[in-house]
Design an enzyme around this catalytic site. Structure first.
Site, PDB file in Angstrom:
ATOM      1  N   ASP A 150       2.384  -6.787   2.596  1.00 36.68           N
ATOM      2  CA  ASP A 150       1.273  -5.963   3.072  1.00 36.68           C
ATOM      3  C   ASP A 150       1.815  -4.649   3.648  1.00 36.68           C
ATOM      4  O   ASP A 150       1.327  -4.167   4.675  1.00 36.68           O
ATOM      5  CB  ASP A 150       0.414  -6.719   4.099  1.00 36.68           C
ATOM      6  N   HIS A 154      -9.182  -9.909   0.659  1.00 36.50           N
ATOM      7  CA  HIS A 154      -8.986  -9.736   2.106  1.00 36.50           C
ATOM      8  C   HIS A 154     -10.169 -10.453   2.758  1.00 36.50           C
ATOM      9  O   HIS A 154     -11.298  -9.962   2.727  1.00 36.50           O
ATOM     10  CB  HIS A 154      -8.988  -8.243   2.458  1.00 36.50           C
ATOM     11  N   HIS A 187       1.588   3.814   8.264  1.00 33.63           N
ATOM     12  CA  HIS A 187       0.797   4.872   8.899  1.00 33.63           C
ATOM     13  C   HIS A 187       1.798   5.706   9.690  1.00 33.63           C
ATOM     14  O   HIS A 187       2.832   5.180  10.131  1.00 33.63           O
ATOM     15  CB  HIS A 187      -0.237   4.290   9.860  1.00 33.63           C
ATOM     16  N   ASN A 223      -6.678   0.864  -2.006  1.00 31.61           N
ATOM     17  CA  ASN A 223      -7.370   1.640  -0.962  1.00 31.61           C
ATOM     18  C   ASN A 223      -6.688   2.976  -0.694  1.00 31.61           C
ATOM     19  O   ASN A 223      -6.343   3.314   0.435  1.00 31.61           O
ATOM     20  CB  ASN A 223      -7.505   0.826   0.333  1.00 31.61           C
ATOM     21  N   HIS A 276      -2.777 -12.512   2.935  1.00 32.78           N
ATOM     22  CA  HIS A 276      -2.314 -12.558   4.331  1.00 32.78           C
ATOM     23  C   HIS A 276      -3.077 -13.570   5.195  1.00 32.78           C
ATOM     24  O   HIS A 276      -3.750 -13.188   6.155  1.00 32.78           O
ATOM     25  CB  HIS A 276      -2.311 -11.175   4.974  1.00 32.78           C
ATOM     26  N   HIS A 321       0.885  -1.174   0.000  1.00 33.60           N
ATOM     27  CA  HIS A 321       0.000   0.000   0.000  1.00 33.60           C
ATOM     28  C   HIS A 321       0.917   1.217   0.000  1.00 33.60           C
ATOM     29  O   HIS A 321       1.582   1.480   1.011  1.00 33.60           O
ATOM     30  CB  HIS A 321      -0.866   0.037   1.259  1.00 33.60           C
ATOM     31  N   PHE A 322       0.987   1.940  -1.118  1.00 33.87           N
ATOM     32  CA  PHE A 322       1.917   3.071  -1.197  1.00 33.87           C
ATOM     33  C   PHE A 322       1.231   4.442  -1.008  1.00 33.87           C
ATOM     34  O   PHE A 322       1.856   5.479  -1.132  1.00 33.87           O
ATOM     35  CB  PHE A 322       2.714   3.034  -2.509  1.00 33.87           C
ATOM     36  N   ARG A 323      -0.075   4.456  -0.761  1.00 32.84           N
ATOM     37  CA  ARG A 323      -0.802   5.631  -0.226  1.00 32.84           C
ATOM     38  C   ARG A 323      -0.960   6.819  -1.157  1.00 32.84           C
ATOM     39  O   ARG A 323      -1.503   7.847  -0.731  1.00 32.84           O
ATOM     40  CB  ARG A 323      -0.145   6.135   1.070  1.00 32.84           C
TER      41      ARG A 323
HETATM   42  O1  DOR Z   1      -3.458  -3.957   8.440  1.00 35.61           O
HETATM   43  C1  DOR Z   1      -3.828  -3.643   7.316  1.00 35.61           C
HETATM   44  N1  DOR Z   1      -3.559  -2.423   6.799  1.00 35.61           N
HETATM   45  N2  DOR Z   1      -4.516  -4.524   6.577  1.00 35.61           N
HETATM   46  C2  DOR Z   1      -5.115  -4.176   5.431  1.00 35.61           C
HETATM   47  O2  DOR Z   1      -5.802  -4.983   4.851  1.00 35.61           O
HETATM   48  C3  DOR Z   1      -5.005  -2.789   4.924  1.00 35.61           C
HETATM   49  C4  DOR Z   1      -3.795  -2.138   5.443  1.00 35.61           C
HETATM   50  C5  DOR Z   1      -3.757  -0.654   5.177  1.00 35.61           C
HETATM   51  O3  DOR Z   1      -3.977  -0.261   4.025  1.00 35.61           O
HETATM   52  O4  DOR Z   1      -3.489   0.097   6.101  1.00 35.61           O
END
Ligand code: DOR
Length: 457
Positions: A305, A180, A309, A95, A234, A63-65
């Site tokens: 994964d 997921h 954050h 996402n 996962h 997830h590179f945001r």
């Molecule tokens: O812990 C998680 N964080 N699981 C996920 O499925 C999404 C991910 C996130 O995008 O932060």
């Protein structure tokens, strides 16, 4: 003029045909020869004596945001972290804000990636109740690695949870779909447990094994009816691993290095909310069963994964703290350490991060050291003893649960299409990453996204 652009000399090759000493000669970005090139000339020669050469390692879940979450990570910083960790290609998750759920959002990510991503890349498109009819077309666009479906909610608001909707999504395309699998009804029912407990280890109570198993069983049942291949992301529990071993014909399996390395309750005692992820890290009996799945061939791929954050967000009191931890840069160091500890062979690791992703997702030109394939090479020093240092990490989030962890085994160079993009911890040259190509993708010219030649494919 040199005969080759690059020769990687004196290393031990690890690929689909086994392990053995060989030089790799590269011309025009592809492997031109594997064998004895001791006397051949090349513009660049890399001495790999004492080192192992793997096909470029692929992380199939990051997830590179970007867009929308750049203070946590962006495509440049995330892919810089990848190549520093010996990763040559990533599959990025949808996402983001906005989510990757339309052709325009996918095109936007591809445009942002161009000239800024250090590694090869592809993007998942997210399934939503609103885009089901478009998914079959979306999943075949160039630069797309397939559809991601969240059966249980996690970071962001992508969610398709009911049987009828999941079944419709499964009927809506043909490529392997990444899921997921946590049961949304059970997650909603049990969230008050987390709120009442207010300590991070309660994540295990809230998002318990039953939530994961229930969703995985429902998914496999629906996939069998739809005749659609599914990829369970996962996998975190013993029961799911047991169950999925019986359904290899339709379901493939990913585990993360975190679930193979950490265990509860110690991880929550040591890292608190920084060890919180979805699905959770469970106790050592689950971890041992995941390892059994690795040894017995039930697990097809590893994904980090990578879910950064900020520290400030993670420091919020549980359960307002977000789930996820970074991992793209530490995937190989941790797994090479597991190789040295005898938990898996180097050949098995190669299968999980090189051949496995190529086989499952139909990657073109990647995943093996063979003449004609792209010269993507991850060079590793199996004997190097290093400590994962905060200063080495490139992720914008600036932390990892593995800081100060000592490992044996380290990626020392990352080569993409014959260009050395990382050597001994230094990122080199330009951000040359390109979109990955897949067997079930429409040709770029058919989709009107530009001719192949325009993209340098
Ligand atoms: O812990 C998680 N964080 N699981 C996920 O499925 C999404 C991910 C996130 O995008 O932060």
């Amino acid at each position: 003029m040199s005969a080759f652009d690059l020769i990687v000399r004196g290393g031990t090759c690890v690929s689909h045909d086994g392990i053995g000493p060989a030089d790799i000669a590269v011309r025009d970005g592809r492997i031109a020869g594997i064998g004895d090139y001791g006397r051949a000339s090349a513009a660049t020669v890399i001495d790999a004596v004492g080192l192992h050469l793997l096909p470029g390692a692929i992380d199939t879940q990051v997830h590179f945001r970007e867009p929308g979450g750049e203070p946590k990570e962006d495509l440049e910083s995330g892919s810089r972290a990848a190549v520093l960790g010996g990763i040559t290609a990533v599959f990025e998750m949808p996402n983001t804000t906005p989510p990757t759920t339309t052709p325009a959002a996918l095109a936007d990510k591809l445009a942002r990636a161009r000239g800024r991503m250090w590694c090869e890349h592809a993007f998942f498109v997210g399934a939503t109740p609103g885009n089901i009819v478009e998914l079959a077309a979306l999943e075949r666009l160039p630069g797309c690695c397939g559809v991601k479906l969240f059966m249980g909610s996690s970071t962001g608001d992508l969610l398709v949870s009911g049987d009828a909707e999941v079944a419709t999504v499964l009927r809506s395309g043909t490529r392997r779909i990444a899921v997921h699998a946590e049961d949304e009804d059970r997650l909603r029912e049990r969230r008050p447990l987390a709120v009442a407990a207010a300590y991070p280890a309660a994540h295990l109570e809230w998002r318990d094994e039953e939530a994961a198993l229930r969703a995985t069983r429902r998914l496999v049942a629906l996939a069998r009816v739809a005749g659609r291949r599914v990829h369970v992301l996962h996998v975190s529990s013993a029961a799911e691993m047991e169950y999925l071993a019986a359904w290899k014909d339709i379901a493939s399996v990913e585990v993360t290095p975190q679930h193979l390395t950490l265990s509860a309750p110690e991880c929550y005692a040591e890292h608190g909310t920084f060890a919180q992820m979805n699905p959770p890290i469970r106790d050592a009996s689950h971890r041992d069963r995941l390892w059994q799945g690795v040894r017995e061939g039930v697990v097809d791929v590893l994904g980090s994964d990578h879910a950064p954050h900020t520290r400030a967000e993670k420091a919020k009191p549980y359960p307002s703290s977000p789930s996820g931890m970074p991992g793209v840069q530490t995937l190989l160091p941790l797994m090479l350490d597991h190789v040295n500890a005898g938990r898996l062979s180097l050949l098995r690791l190669m299968d999980l991060v090189c051949a496995g992703p190529a086989r499952l997702f139909g990657l073109i030109g990647k995943g093996r050291l063979a003449v004609g394939y792209d010269a993507d090479i991850t060079v590793v020093d199996l004997r190097a003893r290093r400590t994962i240092a905060a200063a080495w990490l490139a992720s914008r989030c600036g932390w990892s649960p593995f800081i100060d962890t000592a490992v044996t085994g380290w990626p020392t160079a990352t080569i993409i299409r014959g260009q050395v993009v990382m050597r001994e911890g230094e990122v080199l040259g330009q951000a040359i990453g390109r979109p990955l190509r897949f067997q079930e993708t429409l040709a770029p010219s058919i989709t009107g996204h530009g001719r192949a030649a325009d993209k340098g494919w």
